[in-house]
Design a protein around this motif. Structure first.
Motif, PDB file in Angstrom:
ATOM      1  N   THR A  95       0.839  -1.119  -0.010  1.00 42.82           N
ATOM      2  CA  THR A  95      -0.010   0.035   0.020  1.00 42.82           C
ATOM      3  C   THR A  95       0.844   1.351   0.072  1.00 42.82           C
ATOM      4  O   THR A  95       0.647   2.256  -0.709  1.00 42.82           O
ATOM      5  N   ARG A  98       2.087   1.933  -3.458  1.00 49.61           N
ATOM      6  CA  ARG A  98       0.910   2.273  -4.362  1.00 49.61           C
ATOM      7  C   ARG A  98       0.779   4.040  -4.083  1.00 49.61           C
ATOM      8  O   ARG A  98       0.486   4.576  -5.024  1.00 49.61           O
ATOM      9  N   ASP A 129      -7.145  -2.764  -3.174  1.00 49.49           N
ATOM     10  CA  ASP A 129      -6.431  -1.987  -3.863  1.00 49.49           C
ATOM     11  C   ASP A 129      -7.707  -0.618  -4.096  1.00 49.49           C
ATOM     12  O   ASP A 129      -8.506  -0.758  -4.719  1.00 49.49           O
TER      13      ASP A 129
END
Length: 415
Positions: A95, A98, A129
């Protein structure tokens, strides 16, 4: 299975934003065959949110929380949910990567420290996501209870739910839930319900549910089955019966197809062009048509003629017509439609003239009176409508009625 929604955000309680997420989730979860008996809104307060989550988990199988996943101190949803489930938070490396990639793509490398708060996730949680933002969704399961955390912005929540959460929820049930949508125009809600009363009273599997929309009625046919093929077989008799009863008043069976989509496709199929002449709707009708991708193939130009002078100058409406009957009249709507088609060199034209309100009405011509003219290849029809909403609603209804009118005339197009 039962589902409950908790919308998080003081801005919702204060009325600063409209809670469209709850309406969206309600409809989508109903389509998945989930029962919803409770919804709530909680401000950005740790104790109140904790109490609300405990209560929701005590009476529902699944709790969906929307909002409160941002980087600031008042974004508490993740922290409170982890506390209720007895989980510690840790930084999820994927995460974090990202989030870094997201800021690089939007050409903003000034990542403040609080953004890394969004990379902290509860132990054992499934990380969902977020392809449209930085806050990931989360799924926590414990003791036959599930909490699903979604970001608050609708343009993040909706695609995440469609692509990832809906399939997950469908997989929790012993049988899958499959549905088809039947969208109807040219008929009101009460009339549609009258036509399908017997189907509603005898439904088992599949089920049939009506939804009233502005100027339209949508019917959702839903089946429980072990496979999509089995569901299709179950739904086919119901779908066939609906087509038998409503015929060409059904403009689509596709979930994402709008009335304007259907009208534009109809025009394309007939290789026809259209124009619009608008008074009280002031461009709303043209805007609805031009919202459709590829509408430029059928729409080249239109006219907003609010003043009588503009109606005469741009559309050729006769001054004697305006003097004798007024701008809001059947005669003026007819000349507007015919004049617009001639001016634009179009095969079809829609003209709208009326009194949207709140002022301007008289006893003879009250607020909500609207005339819509529809020209198709040399033939013109005019309809009179009486709407009863406020200014915005009257204009919205006029646009939908105009699109419906054009579709009706195209379906029965004269050779």
């Amino acid at each position: 299975m039962t589902v409950e929604f908790i919308s998080v955000g003081t801005e919702i309680l204060l009325g600063n934003i409209v809670n469209t997420n709850a309406a969206y989730l309600s409809e989508k979860c109903a389509g998945l065959g989930l029962s919803c008996y409770h919804q709530s809104v909680v401000g950005d307060n740790e104790k109140r949110l904790e109490d609300a989550l405990h209560l929701a988990l005590s009476r529902s199988d699944i709790v969906i929380l929307g909002g409160g996943l941002g980087p600031t101190k008042d974004d508490l949803t993740k922290e409170v949910t982890a506390k209720v489930f007895g989980k510690e938070l840790y930084e999820d490396a994927r995460t974090r990567a990202r989030i870094e990639d997201y800021f690089a793509r939007v050409h903003n490398r000034n990542i403040t420290a609080n953004n890394w708060k969004q990379a902290m996730v509860p132990e054992g949680a499934v990380v969902v996501d977020n392809d449209n933002g930085t806050a990931p969704g989360l799924i926590l399961e414990e003791n036959d209870k599930t909490a699903i955390l979604l970001p608050g912005p609708p343009n993040e929540l909706k695609p995440m739910f469609e692509s990832k959460i809906a399939p997950y929820l469908n997989g929790l049930q012993p049988e899958g839930i499959y549905s088809k949508m039947v969208k109807i125009c040219s008929m009101g809600e009460s009339r549609v319900e009258t036509v399908i009363t017997d189907l509603l009273e005898t439904q088992t599997n599949p089920t049939l549910a009506p939804y009233a929309k502005t100027g339209e009625v949508h019917l959702r046919v839903t089946a429980r089955a072990k496979s999509e093929e089995e569901a299709d077989a179950l739904m086919k008799p119901m779908m066939d019966e609906l087509f038998h009863r409503f015929g060409d008043k059904i403009y689509t069976t596709e979930e994402d197809v709008t009335l304007e989509d259907a009208v534009v496709e109809l025009l394309k199929g007939k290789k026809m062009t259209v124009t619009t002449a608008e008074s009280c709707t002031a461009g709303l009708l043209a805007g609805r048509i031009m919202n459709v991708a590829g509408a430029s193939e059928v729409y080249e130009e239109g006219y907003i003629t609010y003043a009588n002078r503009a109606k005469s100058k741009l559309l050729g409406v006769k001054e004697e017509t305006l003097e004798a009957y007024g701008a809001v009249s059947e005669q003026t709507a007819r000349e507007m439609a015919e004049g617009a088609a001639k001016a634009a060199g179009a095969d079809a034209a829609l003209a709208v003239t009326g009194i949207a309100g709140p002022g301007g009405g008289t006893k003879e011509k009250p607020v909500g009176l609207v005339y819509i003219g529809c020209y198709v290849k040399g033939h013109t029809e005019v309809k009179e409508f009486h709407f009863t909403g406020n200014r915005a609603k009257n204009r919205d209804y006029a646009v939908v009625r105009a699109l419906t009118f054009l579709r009706e005339e195209l379906v029965k197009e004269r050779s």
